[in-house]
Motif scaffolding. Structure first.
Motif, mmCIF file in Angstrom:
data_model
loop_
_atom_site.group_PDB
_atom_site.id
_atom_site.type_symbol
_atom_site.label_atom_id
_atom_site.label_comp_id
_atom_site.label_asym_id
_atom_site.label_seq_id
_atom_site.Cartn_x
_atom_site.Cartn_y
_atom_site.Cartn_z
ATOM 1 N N THR A 12 18.662 11.599 -27.418
ATOM 2 C CA THR A 12 17.809 10.416 -27.471
ATOM 3 C C THR A 12 16.402 10.714 -26.973
ATOM 4 O O THR A 12 15.429 10.299 -27.594
ATOM 5 N N GLY B 82 16.627 5.117 -30.945
ATOM 6 C CA GLY B 82 17.246 6.178 -30.152
ATOM 7 C C GLY B 82 18.657 5.799 -29.738
ATOM 8 O O GLY B 82 19.557 6.644 -29.704
ATOM 9 N N GLY C 58 21.877 7.932 -30.429
ATOM 10 C CA GLY C 58 22.734 8.362 -29.324
ATOM 11 C C GLY C 58 24.210 8.053 -29.589
ATOM 12 O O GLY C 58 25.088 8.864 -29.292
ATOM 13 N N SER D 202 23.087 5.479 -23.703
ATOM 14 C CA SER D 202 22.198 5.746 -24.824
ATOM 15 C C SER D 202 20.929 4.893 -24.736
ATOM 16 O O SER D 202 19.819 5.379 -24.970
ATOM 17 N N SER E 258 17.172 6.428 -24.029
ATOM 18 C CA SER E 258 16.154 6.133 -25.046
ATOM 19 C C SER E 258 14.936 5.492 -24.393
ATOM 20 O O SER E 258 13.793 5.839 -24.701
#
Ligand SMILES: Nc1ncnc2c1ncn2[C@@H]1O[C@H](COP(=O)(O)OP(=O)(O)O)[C@@H](O)[C@H]1O
Ligand SMILES: [Mg+2]
Lengths: 247, 326
Positions: free
Chosen positions: A68, A106, A110, A143, A147
């Protein structure tokens, strides 16, 4: 009010969809996001003696982290360089919505990476995942947090090399200090304090618990809460930084 | 007349550099408004402040009844922006670019396809709608950027030097498109450093130099500022450097060089023409052509800004060699 929030969220989603199209499949993302953490991890886990649930949770977490941040660290910078960022700035979206859109791209990336690494890993190691829903929640919040971290780097950096350097500066130490290669209990106590300041620590911990336990423990819930807070704060700060940068 | 955009005392300072200096202007609904000035005059900065992309150091900007500083999102919903460099995504198709723009501006789902199709047809891009924009020519990209700025039906569109850097043909297409858009009721705010372009397109022109607006009026009224000066254009064969000698003639106040002709600024053309004929005879030069002209916007520009006509000429050459308008 709720309608305005919903509209912003929808716009953020459109931005993430566009980003997915434009940036996902660029080669560096794959190399930095996937091959690097995997090889790094293999090198270290052979050296250290760690158990399977630690391997599975640690490897998954750092793959999400590297993947990410690799795409997010340049998500804003690249658009600044090509001039397309002007389109986003001219549009009726707040800085926060814009960056949330970036982070969502992202986030989805992820999730995909986590699935790609986790599936073969559990099979090879013979791990039986106790509660897939908890695993998914841990992955999702990890994630989003990583990100958002990448987005912050991207909002700050002036050009691509700076963004890549900065994100390496953050993620390499984090990978060593967050209990991925070495269980936290085995670390000197000062390092343990530092590790508690790093989002990766909470990601690894939440994942490990969800692999082992079928019901959410207090620690797990706390980990998720901390990750959610990290995401929000990182995005708010990123929006402020971006605003400063553009004045 | 209804005002759709307004700047009051608008100022931008970059680390000591005054990019825009206390400008005041109003743009009326359905108007074609031009901001004309040389490079670095502050045109881009003005647009960026009016469209909420950069914060003014001081002053007020109101667009579509919303203060751009305090209600930027509301204001932006009613504004279309076409920046200096095309800002469409090379990796996506023309169609996807337009749909993304529609999504960003909250165009209702069932409207998006229809509007995208209409715009692509109008801008001559419908056949290429599925192609990656990276493969488009500069002119096509510029057209697509303009189309994307229109998808949410803004009440005013800001265009920053939309024909700069384009070939003659593409520039002409863009100008015709803009004329047509304005005829259909869209308010246009255009910046340019082409004097003829401003003259040809705009109903009112603000002339900006070193961050300050030095004149604001219709092209005709601006030209009237230099009405008392006549212009005589003459060309000789063989062509020679005669500036100095011509300047020495009686009644001639200034001389500039335009293509293969000399442009003489005079008080009274009828007195100067016989002198020119004598001048040719004495110097063994054949007069190829001789014309008297009404003052042009360029003459007005020169008088107002104090920039020499040669500076503006080189400025034009610099951006696009020998561009003619049409
Ligand atoms: N981001 C910036 N930082 C510093 N100076 C700037 C910036 N943008 C513009 N300027 C300066 O402000 C002045 C006006 O620039 P600009 O608005 O781009 O002029 P134009 O569009 O008329 O060519 C120039 O002197 C330019 O160098
Ligand atoms: Mg400019």
């Amino acid at each position: 009010m709720a309608r305005i929030w919903l509209q912003s969220l929808i716009k953020a989603f459109y931005i993430s969809k566009k980003d997915a199209r434009v940036y996902y499949f660029k080669a560096p993302n794959f190399t930095y996001g996937f091959l690097m953490p995997v090889s790094l991890f293999i090198a270290f886990s052979i050296a250290g003696q760690i158990n399977t649930s630690l391997i599975v949770s640690g490897l998954t977490s750092i793959v999400i982290l590297f993947g990410t941040t690799s795409i997010e660290a340049v998500a804003v910078v690249l658009e600044k360089q090509t001039g397309t960022f002007e389109r986003l700035l001219a549009a009726p979206v707040s800085f926060f919505t814009l960056l949330l859109g970036k982070a969502l791209a992202g986030f989805f990336f992820g999730l995909v990476l986590a699935a790609v690494i986790l599936a073969p890993l559990t099979v090879i190691s013979g791990t039986v995942v106790a509660n897939p829903v908890l695993v998914f929640i841990a992955i999702a919040f990890s994630s989003l947090t990583f990100s958002a971290l990448g987005v912050l780097v991207s909002a700050y950096a002036k050009w691509t090399p700076e963004a890549q350097m900065l994100s390496n500066f953050l993620r390499f130490p984090m990978a060593f200090l967050s209990g991925t290669f070495l269980p936290l209990e085995l670390m000197p106590s000062q390092l343990g304090v530092i590790s508690r300041l790093l989002p990766l620590t909470y990601s690894v911990e939440a994942l490990r618990i969800s692999i082992n336990d079928s019901a959410p423990t207090f620690t797990y819930l706390l980990d998720i809460l901390v990750l959610a807070l990290f995401s929000f704060i990182l995005l708010v700060v990123a929006a402020k930084v971006l605003q400063r940068r553009l004045e | 007349m209804e005002v759709v955009a307004k700047a009051q005392y608008l100022t931008k300072r970059y680390h000591g550099v005054l990019a825009v200096d206390r400008i005041d202007l109003e743009v009326y609904r359905s108007e074609f408004f031009g901001l004309l000035g040389p490079n670095s005059a502050g045109k881009t900065t003005t647009i960026r402040m009016l469209t909420g992309q950069t914060k003014p150091t001081s002053g007020v900007a109101i667009v579509a009844d919303y203060d751009i500083i305090h209600q930027p999102i509301k204001a932006k919903e009613h504004v279309g922006v076409v920046p200096e460099a095309s800002n469409v995504y090379d990796e996506m198709s023309a169609w996807d670019n337009l749909i993304f723009a529609a999504e960003l501006y909250g165009v209702p789902r069932k409207e998006r396809n229809k509007r995208a199709k209409d715009l692509l047809e109008r801008f001559g891009l419908y056949e290429r709608r599925g192609d990656r924009v990276g493969n488009f020519s500069k002119g096509m990209k510029r057209r697509l950027t303009i189309a994307a700025a229109l998808i949410h039906r803004p009440c005013i569109v800001f265009l920053d030097e939309p024909t700069t850097g384009l070939d003659v043909q593409s520039a002409r297409i863009i100008r015709n498109l803009l004329k047509e858009l304005n005829r259909s009721g869209v308010t246009i705010f255009l910046t340019t450093h082409y004097i003829e372009e401003a003259d040809q397109l705009c109903q009112r022109i603000a002339i900006i130099n070193q961050g300050r607006i030095v004149a604001l009026d219709s092209p005709e009224k601006l030209k009237a500022l230099v009405e008392e000066r006549h212009v005589v254009e003459v060309s000789f064969s063989p062509a020679k450097d005669l500036d100095g000698q011509l300047k020495g003639l009686k009644h001639v106040s200034d001389v500039s060089w335009v293509g293969d002709r000399f442009r003489l600024y005079v008080e009274d053309a009828s007195e100067v023409i016989p002198l020119l004929i004598d001048f040719g005879r004495e110097n063994k030069l054949r007069i190829v052509s001789i014309n008297t002209m009404k003052p042009s916007l360029e003459d007005a520009f020169v008088k107002i800004t104090g920039l020499s006509p040669e500076v503006m000429a080189t400025e034009k050459e610099h951006a696009k060699k020998g561009e003619s308008l049409g």
